[in-house]
Design a protein around this motif. Structure first.
Motif, PDB file in Angstrom:
ATOM      1  N   HIS A 107      24.706  65.302  64.808  1.00 57.91           N
ATOM      2  CA  HIS A 107      25.246  64.561  65.955  1.00 57.91           C
ATOM      3  C   HIS A 107      26.769  64.460  65.880  1.00 57.91           C
ATOM      4  N   LYS A 110      28.309  67.832  66.626  1.00 58.21           N
ATOM      5  CA  LYS A 110      28.143  68.117  68.055  1.00 58.21           C
ATOM      6  C   LYS A 110      29.201  67.385  68.873  1.00 58.21           C
ATOM      7  N   ASN A 111      29.446  66.124  68.553  1.00 57.09           N
ATOM      8  CA  ASN A 111      30.460  65.344  69.264  1.00 57.09           C
ATOM      9  C   ASN A 111      31.862  65.893  69.015  1.00 57.09           C
ATOM     10  N   HIS A 112      32.107  66.298  67.796  1.00 59.49           N
ATOM     11  CA  HIS A 112      33.414  66.879  67.465  1.00 59.49           C
ATOM     12  C   HIS A 112      33.627  68.174  68.234  1.00 59.49           C
ATOM     13  N   HIS A 114      32.519  68.932  71.090  1.00 58.96           N
ATOM     14  CA  HIS A 114      32.832  68.639  72.489  1.00 58.96           C
ATOM     15  C   HIS A 114      34.343  68.527  72.692  1.00 58.96           C
ATOM     16  N   SER A 115      35.030  68.024  71.663  1.00 58.28           N
ATOM     17  CA  SER A 115      36.490  67.879  71.752  1.00 58.28           C
ATOM     18  C   SER A 115      37.210  69.173  71.408  1.00 58.28           C
ATOM     19  N   TYR A 286      31.042  56.915  62.936  1.00 62.52           N
ATOM     20  CA  TYR A 286      29.609  56.973  63.227  1.00 62.52           C
ATOM     21  C   TYR A 286      28.871  55.821  62.553  1.00 62.52           C
TER      22      TYR A 286
END
Length: 295
Positions: A107, A110-112, A114-115, A286
C-alpha cells in the motif's frame, strides 16, 4: 590495473585454486596466472604464495582481498545504477522488507508511485539483523524494515509500530477461547536462523516453557499451509494473520503475551534523493509515527 584483474584475484582466493578459479571464470589457467602476476608486478608485492600442493594468501594479499572486494562491489553497484538510468531517469529505489510486512508495504509503495509515476522499485526480503545491516552499509538497499533495533553508528533505526504474536489454529479447535498458553501444544516455528525464532526462544526461556516443536520452516506462508493440513499450530505476527492465507484459520492471543517492534532503517550518512526521503516519510506516516501504533 583493471577491475577485471581484481575479480580474477578474488576468484582465486575464494576457490583456493587457479584451476577451479579459471573454470569458474571461463578463461584458461595460463591467462589467469598471467593476470595475477601482472597485478602483483603493478602493486610491487606478492599477493599469493604458490606451491605444487596449495595456494596461500600473503598478509598483504589478505588486506588487498578485502579492498578488492569493496572496489568490485562498488563498481558493480555503479554499473547497475547507470543501467537503471538508461531504463529510467531515476535510479530504482531498493527496499528490504520482512515477509510479514509485505501486505502493508504494498500500500505504501502504491501511494508513493502515485506521486512518482515513473519510479522503479526493487523489493526483496531480508530476514536477519546482520544481513539488514550489511545491505544498508554496502548500499544494497536504501530502506530496510527489521523486527529488532539495528545498532550501528552508520544506521538510523526508528520504531514504527508494535504488534503481538498470535497462535493460528484450524477453525473449531479452540472455540470461544480468547487466550491460550503455548506449553504442551504442537508448534510450527521459524528456523533458528530467523530473528522471530530468537524472540520466541527468549520468551520460552523467560517463562520456563519447553516447547513441543513439530515443524520448523523458513516462511510464515509455509507454516500456515501446515496448520491448514492439521500438523500443528503456528506462532505468527498478528498483522500477518490478516493476510488472505490466514483467513480460514483461527487466531488466538497468546498468554502471557509476546510483542515485537518493527523498525525502519536507512543509512545515516548516505545522501538520499528526494524520492527516497519521500518514501521513508510515507513509511513512517502510515503508522502515525508521532506515537507507536499498537495492534
Amino acid at each position: 590495473m583493471k577491475i577485471l584483474h581484481f575479480e580474477y584475484f578474488i576468484a582465486v582466493v575464494e576457490n583456493k585454486s587457479f584451476t577451479k578459479a579459471s573454470n569458474y571464470l571461463h578463461i584458461s589457467q595460463p591467462s589467469l596466472t598471467a593476470a595475477i602476476k601482472k597485478l602483483e608486478n603493478e602493486l610491487g608485492y606478492k599477493l599469493l604464495e604458490r606451491s605444487t600442493k596449495e595456494i596461500k594468501i600473503t598478509e598483504r594479499g589478505a588486506i588487498f582481498y578485502q579492498l578488492a572486494k569493496d572496489i568490485v562491489h562498488k563498481y558493480q553497484q555503479t554499473v547497475e545504477e547507470m543501467y537503471d538510468l538508461n531504463y529510467n531517469n531515476h535510479p530504482k529505489i531498493k527496499i528490504g522488507i520482512l515477509e510479514s510486512t509485505n501486505k502493508w508495504v504494498t500500500h505504501v509503495i502504491k501511494n508513493h508511485h502515485h506521486s512518482y509515476a515513473n519510479q522503479h522499485y526493487m523489493v526483496r526480503e531480508i530476514l536477519s539483523s546482520e544481513a539488514i545491516t550489511a545491505a544498508l552499509i554496502n548500499n544494497d538497499v536504501h530502506i530496510a524494515l527489521s523486527n529488532d533495533l539495528i545498532k550501528h553508528n552508520e544506521v538510523t533505526s526508528l520504531p514504527i509500530y508494535t504488534e503481538s504474536y498470535i497462535l493460528t489454529t484450524p477453525n473449531n479447535v479452540f472455540d470461544n477461547q480468547e487466550t491460550i498458553e503455548l506449553s504442551g501444544l504442537p508448534l510450527i516455528l521459524p528456523n533458528d536462523s530467523f530473528q522471530v525464532r530468537k524472540h520466541l526462544n527468549d520468551y520460552f526461556m523467560r517463562h520456563d516453557i519447553r516447547p513441543l516443536i513439530v515443524l520448523e520452516v523458513d516462511r510464515f506462508e509455509t507454516a500456515l499451509n501446515f496448520v491448514h493440513d492439521g500438523l500443528g499450530y503456528a506462532v505468527i505476527p498478528k498483522i500477518y494473520y490478516q493476510s488472505h492465507n490466514a483467513n480460514a484459520l483461527n487466531g488466538i492471543e497468546i498468554n502471557p503475551a509476546i510483542h515485537r517492534t518493527i523498525y525502519i532503517n536507512f543509512h545515516k550518512k548516505r545522501k538520499h534523493s528526494t524520492r527516497v526521503l519521500s518514501l521513508i516519510d510515507m513509511f513512517k506516516q502510515y503508522w502515525d509515527f508521532d506515537g507507536l501504533h499498537e495492534t
